[in-house]
Design a protein around this motif. Structure first.
Motif, mmCIF file in Angstrom:
data_model
loop_
_atom_site.group_PDB
_atom_site.id
_atom_site.type_symbol
_atom_site.label_atom_id
_atom_site.label_comp_id
_atom_site.label_asym_id
_atom_site.label_seq_id
_atom_site.Cartn_x
_atom_site.Cartn_y
_atom_site.Cartn_z
ATOM 1 N N ILE A 291 52.387 70.068 106.424
ATOM 2 C CA ILE A 291 52.803 71.273 105.698
ATOM 3 C C ILE A 291 52.378 71.253 104.234
ATOM 4 N N GLN A 292 52.403 70.072 103.607
ATOM 5 C CA GLN A 292 51.988 69.993 102.211
ATOM 6 C C GLN A 292 50.495 70.290 102.079
ATOM 7 N N ASN A 293 49.718 69.799 103.041
ATOM 8 C CA ASN A 293 48.288 70.075 103.049
ATOM 9 C C ASN A 293 48.011 71.559 103.276
ATOM 10 N N ILE A 294 48.751 72.181 104.204
ATOM 11 C CA ILE A 294 48.541 73.593 104.530
ATOM 12 C C ILE A 294 48.936 74.493 103.371
ATOM 13 N N THR A 295 50.127 74.279 102.811
ATOM 14 C CA THR A 295 50.569 75.140 101.712
ATOM 15 C C THR A 295 49.717 74.922 100.464
ATOM 16 N N GLY A 296 49.275 73.677 100.249
ATOM 17 C CA GLY A 296 48.382 73.415 99.123
ATOM 18 C C GLY A 296 47.060 74.143 99.287
ATOM 19 N N ASN A 297 46.640 74.318 100.545
ATOM 20 C CA ASN A 297 45.394 75.015 100.839
ATOM 21 C C ASN A 297 45.558 76.530 100.689
ATOM 22 N N LEU A 298 46.717 77.059 101.095
ATOM 23 C CA LEU A 298 46.950 78.499 101.028
ATOM 24 C C LEU A 298 47.238 78.971 99.599
ATOM 25 N N LEU A 413 48.358 69.710 115.300
ATOM 26 C CA LEU A 413 48.185 70.623 114.170
ATOM 27 C C LEU A 413 46.830 70.426 113.511
ATOM 28 N N GLY A 414 46.373 69.169 113.451
ATOM 29 C CA GLY A 414 45.031 68.919 112.921
ATOM 30 C C GLY A 414 43.966 69.570 113.783
ATOM 31 N N TYR A 415 44.149 69.470 115.103
ATOM 32 C CA TYR A 415 43.217 70.113 116.033
ATOM 33 C C TYR A 415 43.261 71.632 115.861
ATOM 34 N N GLY A 416 44.482 72.170 115.715
ATOM 35 C CA GLY A 416 44.617 73.606 115.529
ATOM 36 C C GLY A 416 43.901 74.079 114.268
ATOM 37 N N LYS A 417 44.063 73.318 113.185
ATOM 38 C CA LYS A 417 43.369 73.660 111.940
ATOM 39 C C LYS A 417 41.854 73.663 112.149
ATOM 40 N N ASP A 418 41.344 72.639 112.797
ATOM 41 C CA ASP A 418 39.907 72.556 113.056
ATOM 42 C C ASP A 418 39.440 73.729 113.922
ATOM 43 N N ARG A 419 40.127 73.920 115.022
ATOM 44 C CA ARG A 419 39.701 74.949 115.985
ATOM 45 C C ARG A 419 39.751 76.357 115.385
ATOM 46 N N PHE A 420 40.908 76.703 114.807
ATOM 47 C CA PHE A 420 41.081 78.064 114.303
ATOM 48 C C PHE A 420 40.195 78.344 113.090
ATOM 49 N N ALA A 424 37.249 81.125 113.055
ATOM 50 C CA ALA A 424 37.266 82.179 112.044
ATOM 51 C C ALA A 424 35.932 82.266 111.308
ATOM 52 N N LEU A 425 35.354 81.106 110.958
ATOM 53 C CA LEU A 425 34.075 81.122 110.236
ATOM 54 C C LEU A 425 32.937 81.557 111.149
ATOM 55 N N VAL A 477 36.189 78.930 102.550
ATOM 56 C CA VAL A 477 37.585 78.736 102.142
ATOM 57 C C VAL A 477 38.494 79.739 102.851
ATOM 58 N N ASP A 478 38.065 80.996 102.943
ATOM 59 C CA ASP A 478 38.867 82.020 103.625
ATOM 60 C C ASP A 478 39.073 81.671 105.097
ATOM 61 N N ALA A 479 38.030 81.181 105.750
ATOM 62 C CA ALA A 479 38.136 80.800 107.157
ATOM 63 C C ALA A 479 39.091 79.633 107.329
ATOM 64 N N ASP A 480 39.040 78.691 106.409
ATOM 65 C CA ASP A 480 39.939 77.540 106.474
ATOM 66 C C ASP A 480 41.392 77.983 106.330
ATOM 67 N N GLN A 481 41.654 78.943 105.465
ATOM 68 C CA GLN A 481 43.009 79.450 105.283
ATOM 69 C C GLN A 481 43.481 80.223 106.512
ATOM 70 N N LYS A 482 42.581 80.993 107.120
ATOM 71 C CA LYS A 482 42.943 81.688 108.351
ATOM 72 C C LYS A 482 43.311 80.688 109.446
#
Length: 525
Positions: A291-298, A413-420, A424-425, A477-482
Protein backbone atom coordinates in the motif's frame (compact mmCIF):
# COMPACT_ATOMS: atom_id res chain seq x y z
CA UNK A 1 -9.72 -2.66 32.30
CA UNK A 2 -6.30 -3.43 33.75
CA UNK A 3 -3.85 -5.92 32.30
CA UNK A 4 -2.61 -6.54 35.86
CA UNK A 5 -5.98 -7.35 37.45
CA UNK A 6 -7.32 -9.40 34.52
CA UNK A 7 -4.30 -11.71 34.20
CA UNK A 8 -4.08 -15.06 35.97
CA UNK A 9 -0.34 -14.70 36.74
CA UNK A 10 1.41 -12.01 38.81
CA UNK A 11 3.73 -11.13 35.89
CA UNK A 12 0.91 -11.22 33.31
CA UNK A 13 1.26 -7.52 32.50
CA UNK A 14 5.02 -7.73 31.91
CA UNK A 15 4.63 -10.78 29.68
CA UNK A 16 1.87 -9.05 27.71
CA UNK A 17 4.06 -6.00 27.05
CA UNK A 18 7.11 -8.14 26.29
CA UNK A 19 5.04 -9.87 23.61
CA UNK A 20 3.89 -6.43 22.48
CA UNK A 21 7.52 -5.35 22.01
CA UNK A 22 8.38 -8.56 20.13
CA UNK A 23 5.64 -8.01 17.56
CA UNK A 24 6.54 -4.32 17.41
CA UNK A 25 10.02 -5.33 16.20
CA UNK A 26 8.35 -7.24 13.36
CA UNK A 27 6.21 -4.21 12.50
CA UNK A 28 9.22 -1.88 12.40
CA UNK A 29 11.08 -4.21 10.03
CA UNK A 30 7.99 -4.70 7.87
CA UNK A 31 7.35 -0.96 7.47
CA UNK A 32 10.95 -0.08 6.65
CA UNK A 33 11.12 -2.89 4.12
CA UNK A 34 7.93 -1.61 2.44
CA UNK A 35 9.47 1.86 2.22
CA UNK A 36 12.66 0.66 0.54
CA UNK A 37 11.02 -1.49 -2.15
CA UNK A 38 11.64 1.36 -4.58
CA UNK A 39 15.32 1.45 -3.52
CA UNK A 40 15.68 -2.23 -4.33
CA UNK A 41 13.81 -1.91 -7.62
CA UNK A 42 16.01 0.98 -8.71
CA UNK A 43 19.33 -0.45 -7.47
CA UNK A 44 18.86 -4.05 -8.61
CA UNK A 45 16.32 -3.70 -11.47
CA UNK A 46 13.62 -5.92 -9.93
CA UNK A 47 10.11 -6.18 -11.38
CA UNK A 48 7.09 -5.70 -9.12
CA UNK A 49 6.59 -9.47 -9.08
CA UNK A 50 10.17 -10.05 -7.92
CA UNK A 51 9.76 -7.44 -5.19
CA UNK A 52 6.49 -9.09 -4.21
CA UNK A 53 8.26 -12.45 -3.93
CA UNK A 54 10.97 -10.95 -1.70
CA UNK A 55 8.31 -9.33 0.44
CA UNK A 56 6.46 -12.62 0.40
CA UNK A 57 9.45 -14.39 1.94
CA UNK A 58 9.00 -11.98 4.82
CA UNK A 59 5.71 -13.79 5.41
CA UNK A 60 6.47 -17.35 4.32
CA UNK A 61 9.24 -17.82 6.85
CA UNK A 62 6.78 -16.73 9.51
CA UNK A 63 4.72 -19.83 8.82
CA UNK A 64 7.58 -22.17 9.64
CA UNK A 65 8.38 -20.27 12.81
CA UNK A 66 4.85 -20.18 14.13
CA UNK A 67 3.85 -23.71 13.15
CA UNK A 68 7.04 -25.40 14.35
CA UNK A 69 7.05 -23.22 17.45
CA UNK A 70 3.37 -23.89 18.11
CA UNK A 71 3.91 -27.63 17.88
CA UNK A 72 6.67 -27.70 20.49
CA UNK A 73 6.05 -24.66 22.71
CA UNK A 74 3.87 -26.54 25.22
CA UNK A 75 6.58 -29.18 25.56
CA UNK A 76 9.81 -27.15 25.70
CA UNK A 77 8.49 -23.91 27.19
CA UNK A 78 8.30 -20.32 25.98
CA UNK A 79 11.78 -19.18 27.07
CA UNK A 80 13.75 -21.39 24.66
CA UNK A 81 11.71 -20.16 21.69
CA UNK A 82 12.29 -16.53 22.64
CA UNK A 83 16.05 -17.20 22.62
CA UNK A 84 15.81 -18.88 19.20
CA UNK A 85 13.89 -15.91 17.80
CA UNK A 86 16.48 -13.47 19.10
CA UNK A 87 19.31 -15.39 17.38
CA UNK A 88 17.36 -15.51 14.09
CA UNK A 89 16.60 -11.79 14.19
CA UNK A 90 20.32 -11.06 14.44
CA UNK A 91 21.28 -13.55 11.71
CA UNK A 92 18.67 -12.12 9.34
CA UNK A 93 20.35 -8.71 9.48
CA UNK A 94 23.69 -10.11 8.34
CA UNK A 95 22.13 -12.13 5.51
CA UNK A 96 20.02 -9.24 4.20
CA UNK A 97 22.96 -6.85 4.27
CA UNK A 98 24.87 -9.25 2.01
CA UNK A 99 22.89 -8.00 -1.02
CA UNK A 100 25.31 -5.97 -3.12
CA UNK A 101 24.86 -6.67 -6.84
CA UNK A 102 21.94 -7.40 -9.21
CA UNK A 103 23.29 -10.96 -9.49
CA UNK A 104 23.25 -11.82 -5.77
CA UNK A 105 20.66 -9.39 -4.41
CA UNK A 106 17.56 -11.50 -4.96
CA UNK A 107 18.89 -14.51 -3.04
CA UNK A 108 20.29 -12.47 -0.13
CA UNK A 109 17.15 -10.35 0.24
CA UNK A 110 14.81 -13.33 -0.12
CA UNK A 111 16.55 -15.45 2.53
CA UNK A 112 17.23 -12.50 4.80
CA UNK A 113 13.53 -11.74 4.82
CA UNK A 114 12.72 -15.42 5.30
CA UNK A 115 14.89 -15.70 8.43
CA UNK A 116 13.49 -12.42 9.75
CA UNK A 117 9.98 -13.77 9.30
CA UNK A 118 10.92 -17.10 10.91
CA UNK A 119 11.97 -15.17 14.02
CA UNK A 120 8.70 -13.23 13.97
CA UNK A 121 6.69 -16.44 13.63
CA UNK A 122 8.55 -18.06 16.50
CA UNK A 123 7.73 -15.08 18.70
CA UNK A 124 4.04 -15.25 17.80
CA UNK A 125 4.08 -18.96 18.61
CA UNK A 126 5.00 -17.69 22.07
CA UNK A 127 2.94 -14.51 22.36
CA UNK A 128 -0.46 -15.63 21.04
CA UNK A 129 -1.03 -18.70 23.24
CA UNK A 130 0.72 -16.95 26.12
CA UNK A 131 -1.72 -14.02 26.12
CA UNK A 132 -4.69 -16.34 25.48
CA UNK A 133 -3.61 -18.32 28.56
CA UNK A 134 -2.95 -15.25 30.72
CA UNK A 135 -6.34 -13.67 29.92
CA UNK A 136 -8.86 -16.53 29.45
CA UNK A 137 -11.90 -14.38 30.29
CA UNK A 138 -11.31 -11.67 27.71
CA UNK A 139 -9.14 -13.04 24.91
CA UNK A 140 -10.50 -10.80 22.15
CA UNK A 141 -9.61 -7.64 24.07
CA UNK A 142 -6.10 -8.60 25.16
CA UNK A 143 -5.11 -10.29 21.89
CA UNK A 144 -6.13 -7.08 20.13
CA UNK A 145 -3.94 -5.12 22.57
CA UNK A 146 -1.06 -7.52 21.88
CA UNK A 147 -1.45 -7.01 18.14
CA UNK A 148 -1.76 -3.23 18.45
CA UNK A 149 2.03 -3.48 18.48
CA UNK A 150 2.00 -4.38 14.78
CA UNK A 151 0.60 -1.05 13.54
CA UNK A 152 2.64 0.76 16.22
CA UNK A 153 5.77 -0.80 14.76
CA UNK A 154 4.65 0.16 11.27
CA UNK A 155 4.17 3.80 12.32
CA UNK A 156 7.60 3.93 13.97
CA UNK A 157 9.26 2.16 11.04
CA UNK A 158 7.60 4.41 8.48
CA UNK A 159 8.53 7.61 10.29
CA UNK A 160 12.10 6.43 10.78
CA UNK A 161 12.37 5.34 7.14
CA UNK A 162 10.89 8.62 5.98
CA UNK A 163 13.49 10.64 7.88
CA UNK A 164 16.45 8.41 7.05
CA UNK A 165 15.50 7.73 3.42
CA UNK A 166 13.63 10.74 2.04
CA UNK A 167 15.22 13.41 4.20
CA UNK A 168 18.71 12.14 5.00
CA UNK A 169 19.02 9.70 2.05
CA UNK A 170 20.91 7.12 4.07
CA UNK A 171 21.67 3.66 2.69
CA UNK A 172 18.77 1.21 2.94
CA UNK A 173 20.87 -1.13 5.10
CA UNK A 174 21.14 1.48 7.84
CA UNK A 175 17.39 1.99 7.72
CA UNK A 176 16.58 -1.71 7.98
CA UNK A 177 18.93 -2.16 10.95
CA UNK A 178 16.55 -0.13 13.14
CA UNK A 179 14.42 -3.19 13.93
CA UNK A 180 17.33 -4.45 16.06
CA UNK A 181 16.48 -1.81 18.69
CA UNK A 182 13.06 -3.24 19.70
CA UNK A 183 14.63 -6.69 19.27
CA UNK A 184 17.04 -5.91 22.11
CA UNK A 185 14.19 -4.51 24.21
CA UNK A 186 11.95 -7.60 23.96
CA UNK A 187 14.93 -9.79 24.89
CA UNK A 188 15.41 -7.74 28.06
CA UNK A 189 11.69 -7.78 28.94
CA UNK A 190 11.39 -11.56 28.58
CA UNK A 191 14.65 -12.20 30.47
CA UNK A 192 14.20 -14.13 33.71
CA UNK A 193 10.41 -14.37 33.55
CA UNK A 194 8.33 -17.35 34.65
CA UNK A 195 5.85 -18.51 32.01
CA UNK A 196 2.49 -20.25 32.67
CA UNK A 197 1.39 -23.38 30.84
CA UNK A 198 -1.56 -23.36 28.43
CA UNK A 199 -4.83 -24.81 29.69
CA UNK A 200 -4.37 -27.89 27.50
CA UNK A 201 -0.79 -28.46 28.69
CA UNK A 202 -1.90 -27.96 32.30
CA UNK A 203 -4.47 -30.72 31.81
CA UNK A 204 -1.78 -33.02 30.41
CA UNK A 205 -3.10 -33.13 26.84
CA UNK A 206 -0.79 -34.92 24.42
CA UNK A 207 0.31 -33.48 21.09
CA UNK A 208 -1.92 -35.96 19.26
CA UNK A 209 -4.95 -34.81 21.28
CA UNK A 210 -4.13 -31.20 20.46
CA UNK A 211 -3.73 -31.94 16.75
CA UNK A 212 -6.85 -34.10 16.25
CA UNK A 213 -9.31 -31.18 15.87
CA UNK A 214 -7.06 -29.86 13.07
CA UNK A 215 -7.07 -33.27 11.44
CA UNK A 216 -6.97 -33.92 7.71
CA UNK A 217 -9.24 -31.01 6.78
CA UNK A 218 -7.16 -28.39 8.57
CA UNK A 219 -3.93 -29.95 7.34
CA UNK A 220 -5.13 -29.73 3.73
CA UNK A 221 -5.15 -25.92 3.94
CA UNK A 222 -1.69 -25.69 5.50
CA UNK A 223 -0.16 -28.40 3.30
CA UNK A 224 -1.47 -26.83 0.09
CA UNK A 225 0.22 -23.54 0.95
CA UNK A 226 3.39 -25.38 1.96
CA UNK A 227 3.32 -27.19 -1.39
CA UNK A 228 3.22 -23.82 -3.15
CA UNK A 229 6.08 -22.56 -1.01
CA UNK A 230 8.36 -25.54 -1.63
CA UNK A 231 7.53 -25.48 -5.32
CA UNK A 232 8.57 -21.84 -5.48
CA UNK A 233 11.85 -22.54 -3.67
CA UNK A 234 12.73 -25.59 -5.79
CA UNK A 235 12.00 -23.66 -8.99
CA UNK A 236 15.43 -22.03 -8.71
CA UNK A 237 17.12 -25.46 -8.87
CA UNK A 238 14.76 -27.55 -10.99
CA UNK A 239 12.20 -25.37 -12.80
CA UNK A 240 10.69 -28.25 -14.78
CA UNK A 241 9.97 -30.43 -11.73
CA UNK A 242 9.40 -27.76 -9.08
CA UNK A 243 5.61 -27.90 -9.05
CA UNK A 244 5.48 -31.70 -8.83
CA UNK A 245 8.10 -31.81 -6.07
CA UNK A 246 6.28 -29.08 -4.13
CA UNK A 247 2.99 -30.97 -4.25
CA UNK A 248 4.83 -34.15 -3.37
CA UNK A 249 6.20 -32.57 -0.20
CA UNK A 250 2.79 -31.12 0.68
CA UNK A 251 1.15 -34.48 0.11
CA UNK A 252 3.73 -36.26 2.27
CA UNK A 253 3.13 -33.81 5.11
CA UNK A 254 -0.61 -34.37 4.83
CA UNK A 255 -0.08 -38.13 5.11
CA UNK A 256 2.07 -37.59 8.21
CA UNK A 257 -0.70 -35.58 9.88
CA UNK A 258 -3.26 -38.24 8.94
CA UNK A 259 -1.11 -40.97 10.49
CA UNK A 260 -0.38 -38.97 13.65
CA UNK A 261 -4.07 -38.20 14.22
CA UNK A 262 -5.15 -41.74 13.23
CA UNK A 263 -6.97 -40.33 10.19
CA UNK A 264 -9.06 -37.88 12.18
CA UNK A 265 -11.09 -35.77 9.73
CA UNK A 266 -10.89 -32.78 12.06
CA UNK A 267 -13.35 -30.01 12.79
CA UNK A 268 -15.26 -28.58 9.82
CA UNK A 269 -15.58 -25.25 11.65
CA UNK A 270 -11.84 -25.13 12.22
CA UNK A 271 -11.28 -25.88 8.52
CA UNK A 272 -13.52 -22.94 7.57
CA UNK A 273 -11.65 -20.67 9.99
CA UNK A 274 -8.33 -21.74 8.45
CA UNK A 275 -9.54 -20.98 4.91
CA UNK A 276 -10.89 -17.62 6.05
CA UNK A 277 -7.64 -16.75 7.76
CA UNK A 278 -5.80 -17.43 4.52
CA UNK A 279 -7.98 -14.67 3.03
CA UNK A 280 -7.21 -12.45 6.04
CA UNK A 281 -3.48 -12.84 5.45
CA UNK A 282 -3.83 -12.06 1.75
CA UNK A 283 -5.93 -8.92 2.16
CA UNK A 284 -4.46 -7.47 5.37
CA UNK A 285 -0.75 -8.21 5.24
CA UNK A 286 -0.50 -8.64 1.48
CA UNK A 287 -2.06 -5.21 0.98
CA UNK A 288 0.02 -3.67 3.78
CA UNK A 289 3.14 -4.85 1.99
CA UNK A 290 2.22 -2.87 -1.13
CA UNK A 291 0.00 0.00 0.00
CA UNK A 292 2.84 2.42 0.72
CA UNK A 293 4.30 1.72 -2.71
CA UNK A 294 0.91 2.13 -4.42
CA UNK A 295 -0.10 5.36 -2.67
CA UNK A 296 3.39 6.77 -3.16
CA UNK A 297 2.98 6.04 -6.86
CA UNK A 298 -0.51 7.57 -7.12
CA UNK A 299 0.41 10.71 -5.19
CA UNK A 300 3.95 11.24 -3.95
CA UNK A 301 6.40 9.23 -1.88
CA UNK A 302 5.93 11.60 1.04
CA UNK A 303 2.13 11.46 0.84
CA UNK A 304 2.33 7.68 0.60
CA UNK A 305 4.15 7.63 3.93
CA UNK A 306 1.58 10.00 5.46
CA UNK A 307 -1.20 7.64 4.38
CA UNK A 308 0.61 4.57 5.70
CA UNK A 309 1.09 6.28 9.06
CA UNK A 310 -2.57 7.35 9.02
CA UNK A 311 -3.92 3.82 8.48
CA UNK A 312 -1.49 2.27 10.96
CA UNK A 313 -2.37 4.86 13.62
CA UNK A 314 -6.07 4.06 13.18
CA UNK A 315 -5.36 0.36 13.67
CA UNK A 316 -3.20 1.03 16.72
CA UNK A 317 -5.86 3.10 18.47
CA UNK A 318 -8.81 0.87 17.63
CA UNK A 319 -7.14 -2.34 18.79
CA UNK A 320 -7.38 -1.04 22.34
CA UNK A 321 -11.15 -0.66 21.89
CA UNK A 322 -12.22 -4.20 20.91
CA UNK A 323 -13.89 -4.91 24.27
CA UNK A 324 -15.71 -1.57 24.25
CA UNK A 325 -16.96 -2.10 20.67
CA UNK A 326 -18.15 -5.63 21.40
CA UNK A 327 -19.93 -4.49 24.57
CA UNK A 328 -21.54 -1.29 23.26
CA UNK A 329 -22.58 -2.70 19.90
CA UNK A 330 -23.42 -6.11 21.41
CA UNK A 331 -21.35 -7.93 18.81
CA UNK A 332 -19.91 -11.39 19.13
CA UNK A 333 -16.40 -11.89 17.72
CA UNK A 334 -17.99 -13.29 14.54
CA UNK A 335 -20.30 -10.29 14.28
CA UNK A 336 -17.34 -7.97 14.67
CA UNK A 337 -15.48 -9.80 11.90
CA UNK A 338 -18.50 -9.57 9.56
CA UNK A 339 -18.82 -5.80 10.05
CA UNK A 340 -15.08 -5.38 9.51
CA UNK A 341 -15.10 -7.38 6.25
CA UNK A 342 -17.88 -5.20 4.82
CA UNK A 343 -16.06 -2.00 5.82
CA UNK A 344 -12.74 -3.24 4.35
CA UNK A 345 -14.44 -4.07 1.04
CA UNK A 346 -15.98 -0.59 0.84
CA UNK A 347 -12.64 1.03 1.73
CA UNK A 348 -10.67 -0.78 -0.98
CA UNK A 349 -13.29 0.03 -3.60
CA UNK A 350 -13.13 3.70 -2.69
CA UNK A 351 -9.32 3.57 -2.68
CA UNK A 352 -9.28 2.25 -6.25
CA UNK A 353 -10.85 5.50 -7.43
CA UNK A 354 -9.08 8.01 -5.17
CA UNK A 355 -7.82 11.04 -7.09
CA UNK A 356 -6.96 13.48 -4.30
CA UNK A 357 -5.03 13.20 -1.06
CA UNK A 358 -8.17 14.09 0.92
CA UNK A 359 -10.13 11.28 -0.71
CA UNK A 360 -7.23 8.93 -0.01
CA UNK A 361 -7.42 9.80 3.70
CA UNK A 362 -11.11 8.91 3.72
CA UNK A 363 -10.88 5.74 1.61
CA UNK A 364 -7.82 4.27 3.30
CA UNK A 365 -9.14 5.33 6.71
CA UNK A 366 -12.27 3.26 6.05
CA UNK A 367 -10.13 0.34 4.90
CA UNK A 368 -7.98 0.64 8.04
CA UNK A 369 -11.05 0.47 10.29
CA UNK A 370 -12.16 -2.64 8.46
CA UNK A 371 -8.90 -4.55 8.67
CA UNK A 372 -8.14 -3.59 12.29
CA UNK A 373 -9.73 -6.53 14.09
CA UNK A 374 -9.28 -9.36 11.58
CA UNK A 375 -6.09 -11.04 12.76
CA UNK A 376 -6.33 -10.89 16.59
CA UNK A 377 -10.07 -11.62 16.68
CA UNK A 378 -9.61 -14.72 14.52
CA UNK A 379 -6.99 -15.90 17.02
CA UNK A 380 -9.41 -15.19 19.87
CA UNK A 381 -12.09 -17.32 18.18
CA UNK A 382 -9.65 -20.26 18.08
CA UNK A 383 -8.79 -19.75 21.74
CA UNK A 384 -12.46 -19.48 22.71
CA UNK A 385 -13.75 -22.45 20.73
CA UNK A 386 -10.74 -24.82 20.77
CA UNK A 387 -8.93 -24.47 24.12
CA UNK A 388 -8.05 -28.18 24.06
CA UNK A 389 -5.72 -27.64 21.10
CA UNK A 390 -3.31 -25.56 23.21
CA UNK A 391 -0.97 -23.54 21.01
CA UNK A 392 -1.27 -25.92 18.05
CA UNK A 393 -4.43 -24.76 16.22
CA UNK A 394 -3.76 -21.10 16.97
CA UNK A 395 -0.20 -21.35 15.64
CA UNK A 396 -1.20 -23.29 12.52
CA UNK A 397 -3.84 -20.68 11.73
CA UNK A 398 -1.32 -17.87 12.16
CA UNK A 399 1.06 -19.74 9.87
CA UNK A 400 -1.65 -20.15 7.24
CA UNK A 401 -2.34 -16.43 7.32
CA UNK A 402 1.29 -15.52 6.88
CA UNK A 403 1.90 -18.14 4.18
CA UNK A 404 -1.09 -16.80 2.30
CA UNK A 405 0.24 -13.26 2.61
CA UNK A 406 3.63 -14.39 1.33
CA UNK A 407 2.47 -16.69 -1.47
CA UNK A 408 -0.84 -15.16 -2.54
CA UNK A 409 -1.29 -11.65 -1.15
CA UNK A 410 2.12 -10.04 -1.69
CA UNK A 411 3.03 -11.71 -5.00
CA UNK A 412 -0.62 -11.50 -6.11
CA UNK A 413 -0.72 -7.74 -5.76
CA UNK A 414 2.68 -7.48 -7.41
CA UNK A 415 1.40 -9.63 -10.27
CA UNK A 416 -1.73 -7.49 -10.49
CA UNK A 417 0.37 -4.33 -10.72
CA UNK A 418 2.49 -5.85 -13.48
CA UNK A 419 -0.44 -7.25 -15.44
CA UNK A 420 -2.78 -4.26 -15.22
CA UNK A 421 -0.02 -1.70 -15.87
CA UNK A 422 1.21 -3.65 -18.89
CA UNK A 423 -2.30 -4.01 -20.27
CA UNK A 424 -2.99 -0.30 -19.79
CA UNK A 425 0.18 0.76 -21.63
CA UNK A 426 -0.31 -1.78 -24.41
CA UNK A 427 -3.84 -0.48 -24.95
CA UNK A 428 -2.70 3.17 -24.96
CA UNK A 429 0.50 2.77 -27.00
CA UNK A 430 1.55 -0.70 -28.24
CA UNK A 431 4.92 0.53 -29.55
CA UNK A 432 5.76 2.17 -26.24
CA UNK A 433 4.70 -0.97 -24.39
CA UNK A 434 7.08 -3.04 -26.52
CA UNK A 435 9.88 -0.69 -25.49
CA UNK A 436 9.10 -0.68 -21.78
CA UNK A 437 7.86 -4.21 -21.09
CA UNK A 438 9.89 -6.45 -18.78
CA UNK A 439 12.21 -9.07 -20.24
CA UNK A 440 10.52 -11.91 -18.34
CA UNK A 441 6.77 -12.48 -17.85
CA UNK A 442 5.15 -12.28 -14.43
CA UNK A 443 3.08 -15.27 -13.27
CA UNK A 444 0.69 -15.88 -10.41
CA UNK A 445 1.12 -19.12 -8.42
CA UNK A 446 3.63 -20.26 -11.07
CA UNK A 447 0.80 -20.88 -13.52
CA UNK A 448 1.83 -20.48 -17.16
CA UNK A 449 -1.75 -19.52 -18.03
CA UNK A 450 -1.36 -16.32 -15.99
CA UNK A 451 1.81 -15.14 -17.75
CA UNK A 452 1.76 -11.39 -18.39
CA UNK A 453 4.50 -8.89 -19.16
CA UNK A 454 4.76 -5.98 -16.73
CA UNK A 455 7.01 -2.94 -17.05
CA UNK A 456 10.79 -3.03 -16.67
CA UNK A 457 11.70 -1.78 -13.20
CA UNK A 458 14.67 0.38 -14.18
CA UNK A 459 12.96 1.95 -17.19
CA UNK A 460 9.83 2.64 -15.15
CA UNK A 461 11.89 4.28 -12.38
CA UNK A 462 13.64 6.48 -14.95
CA UNK A 463 10.28 7.59 -16.39
CA UNK A 464 8.97 8.45 -12.92
CA UNK A 465 12.06 10.45 -11.99
CA UNK A 466 12.30 12.40 -15.27
CA UNK A 467 11.57 16.11 -14.91
CA UNK A 468 10.12 17.41 -17.10
CA UNK A 469 8.62 14.24 -18.56
CA UNK A 470 8.29 13.57 -22.27
CA UNK A 471 4.79 12.57 -23.51
CA UNK A 472 6.00 8.98 -23.76
CA UNK A 473 7.33 8.96 -20.18
CA UNK A 474 4.06 10.45 -18.93
CA UNK A 475 2.13 7.73 -20.75
CA UNK A 476 4.21 5.07 -18.97
CA UNK A 477 3.60 6.69 -15.57
CA UNK A 478 -0.15 6.99 -16.28
CA UNK A 479 -0.34 3.31 -17.23
CA UNK A 480 1.48 2.33 -14.06
CA UNK A 481 -1.01 4.30 -11.98
CA UNK A 482 -3.95 2.71 -13.78
CA UNK A 483 -2.43 -0.65 -12.89
CA UNK A 484 -2.34 0.33 -9.22
CA UNK A 485 -6.00 1.36 -9.20
CA UNK A 486 -7.09 -1.84 -10.93
CA UNK A 487 -5.07 -3.85 -8.40
CA UNK A 488 -6.88 -2.25 -5.44
CA UNK A 489 -10.23 -2.92 -7.11
CA UNK A 490 -9.37 -6.60 -7.57
CA UNK A 491 -8.14 -6.74 -3.97
CA UNK A 492 -11.58 -5.70 -2.68
CA UNK A 493 -13.07 -9.04 -3.75
CA UNK A 494 -11.19 -10.77 -0.91
CA UNK A 495 -13.00 -9.04 2.00
CA UNK A 496 -16.24 -9.41 0.03
CA UNK A 497 -15.73 -13.18 0.10
CA UNK A 498 -14.81 -13.05 3.80
CA UNK A 499 -18.04 -11.18 4.57
CA UNK A 500 -20.03 -14.00 2.99
CA UNK A 501 -18.20 -16.59 5.11
CA UNK A 502 -18.65 -14.60 8.34
CA UNK A 503 -22.36 -14.21 7.60
CA UNK A 504 -22.74 -17.99 7.28
CA UNK A 505 -20.79 -18.49 10.52
CA UNK A 506 -23.04 -15.97 12.27
CA UNK A 507 -26.10 -17.92 11.12
CA UNK A 508 -24.46 -21.18 12.28
CA UNK A 509 -23.73 -19.91 15.79
CA UNK A 510 -27.24 -18.47 16.10
CA UNK A 511 -28.62 -21.89 15.17
CA UNK A 512 -26.66 -23.61 17.97
CA UNK A 513 -27.62 -21.10 20.65
CA UNK A 514 -25.13 -18.30 20.08
CA UNK A 515 -21.39 -17.78 20.25
CA UNK A 516 -19.80 -18.57 23.62
CA UNK A 517 -16.46 -19.50 25.13
CA UNK A 518 -15.93 -23.26 25.44
CA UNK A 519 -14.22 -24.62 28.55
CA UNK A 520 -11.66 -27.37 28.10
CA UNK A 521 -13.39 -29.85 30.42
CA UNK A 522 -16.66 -29.31 28.59
CA UNK A 523 -14.97 -29.82 25.22
CA UNK A 524 -13.29 -33.02 26.38
CA UNK A 525 -16.62 -34.36 27.54
Amino acid sequence: MSAKTEGIAPNASRLLWAGFMAILAAGVGFAIRGGIFDNWGKEFGFTATQLGAIGGAGFSGFCFGIILGGVIVDKIGYGKLVALALICHIISAFVTFGASTPENAYSYLFWGMFIFAYANGTLEAVANPLVATLYPNNRTHFLNILHASWPAGMVLGTVAGWILDDKMQLNWKLQLALYLVPTALYAIMFLGQKFPKSEAAEKGASFVQMLKPVGILGAVVACYLLALFFGDIIKAFSPDNAKAIGYGIGGALLIVVALITKFSLGSILLFILFVTHALVGAVELGTDGWIQNITGNLFSSEQGKYLFIWTSAIMFGLRFCAHWIETKLKLSPIGLLLVCAIIACVGLNLASGMQTFGMALVALGIYAVGKTFFWPTMLAVIGDRYPHTGAVAMSIMGGIGMLSAGLIGGPGLGYGKDRFAGEALEKANPALYAEYKAAEPSKFLNLDSTAAYGLDGKKLAAAKEASPKTPEQQAVVDADQKGDRATLKADSFIPMTMAGIYLLLLIYFKAIGGYRVVKIDEQAA
